[in-house]
Design a protein around this motif. Structure first.
Motif, PDB file in Angstrom:
ATOM      1  N   ILE A 178       4.925   9.905   3.219  1.00  0.00           N
ATOM      2  CA  ILE A 178       4.528   8.664   2.554  1.00  0.00           C
ATOM      3  C   ILE A 178       3.508   8.945   1.451  1.00  0.00           C
ATOM      4  N   ILE A 179       3.717   8.329   0.314  1.00  0.00           N
ATOM      5  CA  ILE A 179       2.710   8.321  -0.744  1.00  0.00           C
ATOM      6  C   ILE A 179       1.996   6.980  -0.676  1.00  0.00           C
ATOM      7  N   LEU A 180       0.686   7.033  -0.489  1.00  0.00           N
ATOM      8  CA  LEU A 180      -0.098   5.810  -0.323  1.00  0.00           C
ATOM      9  C   LEU A 180      -0.772   5.423  -1.631  1.00  0.00           C
ATOM     10  N   LYS A 181      -1.014   4.133  -1.753  1.00  0.00           N
ATOM     11  CA  LYS A 181      -1.639   3.592  -2.955  1.00  0.00           C
ATOM     12  C   LYS A 181      -3.121   3.351  -2.709  1.00  0.00           C
TER      13      LYS A 181
ATOM     14  N   GLY B 100       0.791  -1.224   0.000  1.00  0.00           N
ATOM     15  CA  GLY B 100       0.000   0.000   0.000  1.00  0.00           C
ATOM     16  C   GLY B 100       0.819   1.267   0.000  1.00  0.00           C
ATOM     17  N   VAL B 101       2.145   1.149   0.129  1.00  0.00           N
ATOM     18  CA  VAL B 101       3.030   2.313   0.106  1.00  0.00           C
ATOM     19  C   VAL B 101       3.674   2.413  -1.276  1.00  0.00           C
ATOM     20  N   THR B 102       3.477   3.552  -1.931  1.00  0.00           N
ATOM     21  CA  THR B 102       4.066   3.777  -3.252  1.00  0.00           C
ATOM     22  C   THR B 102       5.490   4.304  -3.144  1.00  0.00           C
ATOM     23  N   ASP B 103       5.696   5.255  -2.253  1.00  0.00           N
ATOM     24  CA  ASP B 103       7.044   5.806  -2.054  1.00  0.00           C
ATOM     25  C   ASP B 103       7.120   6.431  -0.677  1.00  0.00           C
ATOM     26  N   VAL B 104       8.334   6.633  -0.193  1.00  0.00           N
ATOM     27  CA  VAL B 104       8.522   7.193   1.141  1.00  0.00           C
ATOM     28  C   VAL B 104       9.848   7.929   1.204  1.00  0.00           C
ATOM     29  N   ALA B 105       9.871   8.963   1.993  1.00  0.00           N
ATOM     30  CA  ALA B 105      11.111   9.669   2.312  1.00  0.00           C
ATOM     31  C   ALA B 105      11.099   9.982   3.801  1.00  0.00           C
ATOM     32  N   VAL B 106      12.205   9.709   4.461  1.00  0.00           N
ATOM     33  CA  VAL B 106      12.303   9.912   5.912  1.00  0.00           C
ATOM     34  C   VAL B 106      13.403  10.920   6.200  1.00  0.00           C
ATOM     35  N   LEU B 107      13.133  11.822   7.112  1.00  0.00           N
ATOM     36  CA  LEU B 107      14.152  12.778   7.534  1.00  0.00           C
ATOM     37  C   LEU B 107      14.119  12.911   9.047  1.00  0.00           C
ATOM     38  N   VAL B 108      15.086  13.630   9.574  1.00  0.00           N
ATOM     39  CA  VAL B 108      15.181  13.845  11.018  1.00  0.00           C
ATOM     40  C   VAL B 108      14.884  15.306  11.314  1.00  0.00           C
ATOM     41  N   ARG B 109      13.958  15.517  12.221  1.00  0.00           N
ATOM     42  CA  ARG B 109      13.564  16.870  12.624  1.00  0.00           C
ATOM     43  C   ARG B 109      14.119  17.134  14.011  1.00  0.00           C
ATOM     44  N   ASN B 110      14.874  18.206  14.150  1.00  0.00           N
ATOM     45  CA  ASN B 110      15.381  18.603  15.460  1.00  0.00           C
ATOM     46  C   ASN B 110      14.431  19.628  16.051  1.00  0.00           C
TER      47      ASN B 110
ATOM     48  N   HIS C 201      -6.792   3.103  -1.695  1.00  0.00           N
ATOM     49  CA  HIS C 201      -7.570   3.469  -0.505  1.00  0.00           C
ATOM     50  C   HIS C 201      -6.852   3.095   0.792  1.00  0.00           C
ATOM     51  N   THR C 202      -5.572   2.834   0.711  1.00  0.00           N
ATOM     52  CA  THR C 202      -4.801   2.497   1.920  1.00  0.00           C
ATOM     53  C   THR C 202      -4.798   3.691   2.873  1.00  0.00           C
ATOM     54  N   SER C 203      -5.063   3.438   4.154  1.00  0.00           N
ATOM     55  CA  SER C 203      -5.065   4.520   5.143  1.00  0.00           C
ATOM     56  C   SER C 203      -3.729   4.566   5.878  1.00  0.00           C
ATOM     57  N   LEU C 204      -3.407   5.751   6.340  1.00  0.00           N
ATOM     58  CA  LEU C 204      -2.160   5.925   7.086  1.00  0.00           C
ATOM     59  C   LEU C 204      -2.191   5.125   8.382  1.00  0.00           C
ATOM     60  N   GLU C 205      -3.338   5.087   9.043  1.00  0.00           N
ATOM     61  CA  GLU C 205      -3.434   4.364  10.309  1.00  0.00           C
ATOM     62  C   GLU C 205      -3.197   2.867  10.100  1.00  0.00           C
ATOM     63  N   GLU C 206      -3.647   2.358   8.978  1.00  0.00           N
ATOM     64  CA  GLU C 206      -3.409   0.952   8.655  1.00  0.00           C
ATOM     65  C   GLU C 206      -1.915   0.669   8.514  1.00  0.00           C
ATOM     66  N   ILE C 207      -1.202   1.568   7.840  1.00  0.00           N
ATOM     67  CA  ILE C 207       0.242   1.425   7.672  1.00  0.00           C
ATOM     68  C   ILE C 207       0.945   1.508   9.018  1.00  0.00           C
ATOM     69  N   LYS C 208       0.524   2.455   9.851  1.00  0.00           N
ATOM     70  CA  LYS C 208       1.180   2.637  11.144  1.00  0.00           C
ATOM     71  C   LYS C 208       0.970   1.425  12.058  1.00  0.00           C
ATOM     72  N   LEU C 209      -0.217   0.863  12.014  1.00  0.00           N
ATOM     73  CA  LEU C 209      -0.490  -0.310  12.848  1.00  0.00           C
ATOM     74  C   LEU C 209       0.375  -1.494  12.433  1.00  0.00           C
ATOM     75  N   LYS C 210       0.529  -1.687  11.137  1.00  0.00           N
ATOM     76  CA  LYS C 210       1.372  -2.779  10.650  1.00  0.00           C
ATOM     77  C   LYS C 210       2.839  -2.503  10.954  1.00  0.00           C
ATOM     78  N   LEU C 211       3.218  -1.250  10.781  1.00  0.00           N
ATOM     79  CA  LEU C 211       4.621  -0.883  10.985  1.00  0.00           C
ATOM     80  C   LEU C 211       5.010  -1.013  12.448  1.00  0.00           C
ATOM     81  N   GLU C 212       4.053  -0.806  13.316  1.00  0.00           N
ATOM     82  CA  GLU C 212       4.305  -0.916  14.752  1.00  0.00           C
ATOM     83  C   GLU C 212       4.783  -2.317  15.113  1.00  0.00           C
TER      84      GLU C 212
END
Length: 846
Positions: free
Chosen positions: A455-458, A434-444, A460-471
Motif C-alpha cells: 500500500i502507498i499511503l497519503k 488515505g490510500v494512494t495506490d495498492v497492489a495485492v498478491l498471494v503468497r504461498n 500522515h495516514t497510518s497503516l494501523e488506521e487503514i487496517k482498523l477501518k478495513l477490518e
C-alpha cells in the motif's frame, strides 16, 4: 458548424487504411491531425511525411515482411505506422522509451530485418549487418508526384507484442480489414466526427492505442498525444483542460490516479470517457460523476490484444447506480460472440456461474506470430474462417445480463476454502481514504495461501488506521495477512501493475523477516522468556511477525478463524495445558495470550507437559463443510459449562479428491488430543457424527467404559437398513415417486462429486454417502431428531448403538442452533446428557 455524425457501413472495412486516410487528408488538409506538445502536424503534413517514408520502405525491397518501428512516442511514430501500411507491409511498433532488453527480445523473435529508427536509438541495440536501417528524420519531403499506394485490406497490419506468462513477449498479428472493423465499431459507438479532440496516452506499441490513433485519423478528428513517461500522470487534468479534449481514453488506474488526488475544476469539455484494459471500480464511476458534466458519458469495455477489440461494452451516465466495488464490463457486442466455458469445456448456461471467457469472431487476431503451438493452444480455428480466442479470463453473467470480469485464471485463489478474487480486495483497499495506490498478491507459505497487500499511503495516514477501518469492510477470508507500506509499486510500460516484479520483492521481504524472526536476542534457558519465544514461533506460523511485535489482534496479523483453532491446539500441545475454548477468536492478542499462559502454568511449572485431567471432557465434531455462526456460538456456550475441545479438520483444499474419505479424515486427527477427561463425551453434528463414531470405534479398547456419544440429527444407514428404509418409503409415497426421488438424489450427488470445486462441501457429502461398516458399540448414546426426520425413531443408529435413546424436536435441522429458544433447548439437553453420564454407575472417577 458541427459535423453531423454518419454511421459507417460494414463495407467500409473493405477499403485499405491508407485510402481512407488519404480521403480524410484531402478533405481537411489544414486541420491539425496530430499534436504531441512539441509537434503540431496538419493532415496535409502527415500525408506528406507518410508518403515520403513509404517510398523509402518501398525502395528497401519488394518483400512483404513486417517492418520494425523503433522511435520515441510522438507524432512521427504514427506517420511511420501509416507509411508501412501504405506499401502493404505490417509494422512492429517498439517504443524507444521501453526497456532495451524487452525490445531486443522482440526484434530477435520477429525475424524482421528492416527497421525504421534514428541512428542514435538503433545504436543501443548492436544490430548486425543483416538489418537494414531506414533512418527517420522529421524533415522528409515528397520528391515525386505519385506515391506507391497499397490497397489490399487483407494484408498484414501489425504485430503487437504482449507480455507472456514465461516473461518472454509474444506477438499477436492482425490484418488491415480486422483492424478497420475494430476502428469502425469504435467510431460508430462513440459517434466520432472531425469536431472531436481525442487523447492518446497509450504507447503506439500497445493494442490500446489502435482505436485512438485510427479513430481520430480516419474521421478528421485531432489526436492529442501525451507521453506519460515524460510528463507523468499528474499532467493529465491540465492536459484535458488546455486542449479542451472531448474524448478521453485510458486504462482505469491512470484515470483514477490522475484525477482523484488532485483537486481540479470540472472538466466540462469531455463528452465521453472511455475506460478499458483493467478492472473498473465504483471509485472510478464516482470520479466521473464528480468531475465531468451531465452530458458526458462513461463508456466501459473489455477486450484483449488477441481479440483485437472490445467484446463487451456499455454506457454509464450520471443516473446509473453502481453498488458493487468492481463495475461490470458490459453487454454483448455485434460480431463478437462471447461464451463462458466451465472446467469441463462445456458452455455455462446459468446466470451467476463462473466460466472462462471465450470470444468467437471473424475479426479477432490471426494468432501468435511465428508460434503455431501457442496459436493452437489459445485459438480455435473454425471452418467459416472465424476464430475463437480462449482468453484465460474468468467472468460471469449477472442477473442484469452484464459481464462481471473476475480476473485472470491465476488471479483467483482459495483461502481456507473460500474463493478469493484479488481485484475485490484491491478495490476495497483502494477506496479507503488515505490510500494512494495498492497492489495485492498471494503468497504461498507453509503450505497455505496468504494475502499480501502493498500500500502507498497519503500524507500522515497510518497503516494501523487503514487496517482498523478495513477490518469493518472486509470479510475475514478477504482480510490480508500481511501488509507493507510501499514508497512505490512496480508498473509495466502500459501502466498496469507488474505483479512479477512484485513477487520478486515479496520473496525478498520473506527472507528478511525470516532472518529477524530466527534471530535469538534472549537466552532460551530462562524460564519466563521460554514462553515468549515458543509463543512467537507458534504465532508466526499462522499470523505475521509484525502483529506479534506490535501486539495486534489475530485478524490484524492475517490469521483466520480456522487457523486460530490450530494455533490453540498447538499451544495446548506445546505447554501441556487445557486452554478455554473461548480463547478461539479473531481478537486475541499475543501479550494477553502470554499472560494467560503464565497464569495457567504458574512460574514454577513452565515445562510440565501433562494434560490437566477432569472427570468429564467433551469433544465437539462440527460438520466437515464448516460451522455457521450459530453453531460456533452454541459451542462457545457449551464450553462455558464443561471442558471442551473443538476438533479441527485438515485443509481439504490441499487434498486430492480421491483421497477424501472418512477413514483418511479420521486418521488425520491426532488421537493424543483425546487423552483429556476420565470420561469422554463425543458430540457430533451432521457429517461430524460419522467422524466422531469412527474414532470412537478406534478408541473403544483404549478407553473402555469411558466413551459416550451425543448425536445431532444425522443419518447412519447400513446396507440392510437402506433396504428396509426404501421399502417404508415406497409404502408411504408410492414406487414412482420413490424412484424419482432416488434418481434426483443420485444425480445431484454425481454432479457434486464431478463438478464440486469446494473441497469441504465435497468432503461432507462424500462421508455422508459412504455408509461405512462401523463396529457395534454398547456405549451410552443419545440422538436428537429434527422435525423433518421425526418419522424415524433412530435414523439408522440403533443398528450400531443398541443402548441408543432418542427424542424429537419441533424445529428443523437448520434451526437447531438458532439463537434464542431453540439454541437453549438443545444446550439444556446436551447438559442433561452430561449430568446423566456423571450420575451413571459405570462412570470412571479414579
Amino acid at each position: 458548424m458541427s459535423e453531423i455524425f454518419k454511421h459507417l457501413p460494414i463495407s467500409w472495412i473493405n477499403t485499405s487504411v491508407i485510402e481512407h486516410f488519404e480521403e480524410i487528408a484531402m478533405k481537411f488538409p489544414q486541420k491539425i491531425a496530430l499534436n504531441d506538445r512539441e509537434n503540431r502536424l496538419t493532415y496535409h503534413e502527415v500525408l506528406t511525411f507518410t508518403n515520403s517514408l513509404a517510398e523509402k520502405i518501398r525502395l528497401s525491397g519488394e518483400s512483404n515482411e513486417p517492418v520494425i518501428i523503433l522511435l520515441e512516442h510522438d507524432a512521427f511514430f504514427i506517420c511511420a505506422m501509416l507509411a508501412c501500411l501504405a506499401v502493404g507491409r505490417g509494422y512492429i511498433p517498439l517504443d524507444a522509451g521501453y526497456a532495451n532488453q524487452r525490445n531486443q527480445q522482440i526484434i530477435a523473435h520477429s525475424q524482421a530485418k528492416v527497421i525504421i529508427s534514428q541512428a542514435s536509438l538503433a545504436k543501443a541495440y548492436n544490430l548486425d549487418t543483416s538489418f537494414q536501417l531506414i533512418e527517420f528524420s522529421n524533415d522528409f519531403r515528397v520528391s515525386f508526384k505519385e506515391c506507391y499506394k497499397h490497397n489490399n485490406p487483407e494484408s498484414l497490419a501489425y504485430i503487437i507484442y504482449t507480455s507472456g506468462s514465461t516473461g518472454v513477449p509474444k506477438g499477436v498479428f492482425q490484418n488491415e480489414q480486422n483492424l478497420l472493423h475494430d476502428v469502425m465499431q469504435y467510431i460508430n459507438i462513440a459517434e466520432i466526427t472531425s469536431d472531436d479532440k481525442m487523447s492518446l496516452f497509450y504507447s503506439p506499441s500497445v493494442n490500446g492505442s489502435i482505436r485512438d490513433i485510427y479513430g481520430a485519423l480516419l474521421t478528421g478528428a485531432t489526436l492529442f498525444i501525451n507521453n506519460l513517461q515524460k510528463h507523468g500522470v499528474t499532467s493529465i487534468p491540465d492536459f484535458i483542460k488546455e486542449n479542451e479534449l472531448t474524448i478521453y481514453h485510458s486504462i482505469p488506474s491512470i484515470f483514477r490516479t490522475s484525477l482523484v488526488y488532485k483537486s481540479t475544476e470540472p472538466l466540462n469539455s469531455v463528452r465521453l470517457i472511455y475506460l478499458a484494459g483493467d478492472k473498473i471500480f465504483k471509485q472510478d464511476v464516482d470520479i466521473y460523476k464528480k468531475l465531468f458534466s451531465n452530458f458526458c458519458k462513461l463508456y466501459i469495455g473489455i477486450g484483449s490484444t488477441e481479440n483485437a477489440t472490445i467484446y463487451r461494452q456499455w454506457f454509464i451516465d450520471k443516473n446509473t447506480q453502481v453498488s458493487s466495488g468492481v463495475v461490470p464490463v458490459g453487454y454483448k457486442v455485434e460480431d463478437r460472440l462471447m461464451t463462458l466455458v466451465d472446467s469441463d469445456g462445456k458452455e455455462v448456461q446459468q446466470t451467476g456461474f463462473l466460466g472462462e471467457i471465450h470470444v468467437r469472431s471473424k475479426y479477432c487476431a490471426l494468432g501468435y506470430w511465428l508460434d503455431d503451438k501457442l496459436t493452437m493452444e489459445y485459438f480455435i480455428i473454425h471452418d467459416d474462417g472465424s476464430r475463437t480466442v480462449k482468453t484465460g479470463d474468468w467472468g460471469l453473467i449477472n442477473a442484469d445480463g452484464l459481464l462481471e470480469f473476475k480476473g485472470r485464471r491465476d488471479g483467483q485463489v482459495k483461502i481456507n476454502g473460500f474463493r478469493v478474487e484479488i481485484g475485490e480486495i484491491e478495490a476495497n483497499i483502494r477506496a479507503m481514504e488515505g490510500v494512494t495506490d495498492v497492489a495485492v498478491l498471494v503468497r504461498n507459505q507453509n503450505e497455505s495461501n496468504k494475502i499480501v497487500a502493498y500500500i502507498i499511503l497519503k500524507g500522515h495516514t497510518s497503516l494501523e488506521e487503514i487496517k482498523l477501518k478495513l477490518e469493518q469492510k472486509l470479510s475475514a477470508h478477504l482480510f490480508p495477512s500481511v501488509y507493507y507500506v510501499a514508497e512505490s509499486i512496480p508498473h509495466l510500460n502500459n501502466f498496469k501493475i507488474d505483479y512479477q516484479s512484485l513477487q520478486v520483492l515479496d520473496k525478498q521481504n520473506i527472507a528478511q523477516e525470516n532472518r529477524i524472526r530466527n534471530h535469538k536476542e534472549i537466552p532460551t534457558n530462562e524460564r519466563l522468556l521460554y514462553i515468549k519465544e515458543r509463543l512467537l514461533n507458534l504465532w508466526c506460523k499462522y499470523a505475521s511477525y509484525e502483529s506479534f511485535k506490535n501486539d495486534l489482534t489475530w485478524k490484524m496479523g492475517g490469521g483466520s478463524s480456522l487457523e486460530a483453532i490450530n494455533f490453540i491446539v498447538s499451544l495446548e500441545q506445546e505447554f501441556g495445558v487445557d486452554f478455554p475454548n473461548a480463547w478461539i477468536h479473531e481478537d486475541m492478542k499475543p501479550n494477553a495470550i502470554e499472560t494467560q499462559i503464565k497464569q495457567l502454568l504458574g512460574k514454577e511449572n513452565l515445562f510440565v507437559n501433562e494434560a490437566v485431567d477432569e472427570p468429564i471432557h467433551v469433544y465437539a465434531f462440527p460438520p466437515l463443510k464448516g460451522m455457521i455462526p450459530e453453531t460456533r456460538e452454541f459451542i462457545r456456550l457449551l464450553s462455558k459449562n464443561v471442558p471442551l475441545t473443538l476438533i479441527d479438520y485438515p485443509r481439504f483444499e490441499e487434498w486430492k479428491k480421491e483421497d477424501i474419505c472418512l477413514e483418511k479424515i479420521a486418521n488425520s486427527i491426532d488421537k493424543r488430543i483425546f487423552k483429556k477427561g476420565k470420561n469422554k463425551i463425543f458430540i457430533g453434528h451432521c457429517s461430524g457424527d460419522h467422524v466422531a463414531f469412527y474414532i470412537l470405534n478406534q478408541l473403544d479398547k483404549v478407553y473402555p467404559n469411558s466413551l459416550h456419544f451425543f448425536i445431532m440429527d444425522s443419518w447412519n444407514i447400513n446396507i440392510n437398513m437402506r433396504i428396509i428404509r426404501y421399502i417404508e418409503r415406497v409404502k408411504t409415497i408410492g414406487l414412482l415417486k420413490a424412484l424419482q426421488r432416488t434418481f434426483k438424489y443420485r444425480t445431484s450427488k454425481t454432479n457434486l462429486f464431478i463438478k464440486s470445486t469446494n473441497h469441504r462441501d465435497f468432503a461432507q457429502e462424500k462421508v455422508l454417502s459412504e455408509h461405512f461398516p462401523f463396529k457395534t458399540m454398547k456405549i451410552k448414546a443419545h440422538l436428537l431428531i429434527s422435525a423433518e426426520n421425526a418419522h424415524s425413531k433412530d435414523m439408522g443408529w440403533r443398528y450400531f448403538l443398541p443402548k441408543l435413546t432418542s427424542e424429537s424436536f419441533t424445529f428443523n435441522h437448520l434451526e437447531m442452533y438458532k439463537e434464542g429458544k431453540n439454541q437453549q433447548i438443545v444446550l439444556d439437553r446436551v447438559l442433561k446428557f452430561i449430568e446423566e453420564v456423571k450420575d451413571s454407575p459405570n462412570i470412571i472417577t479414579k
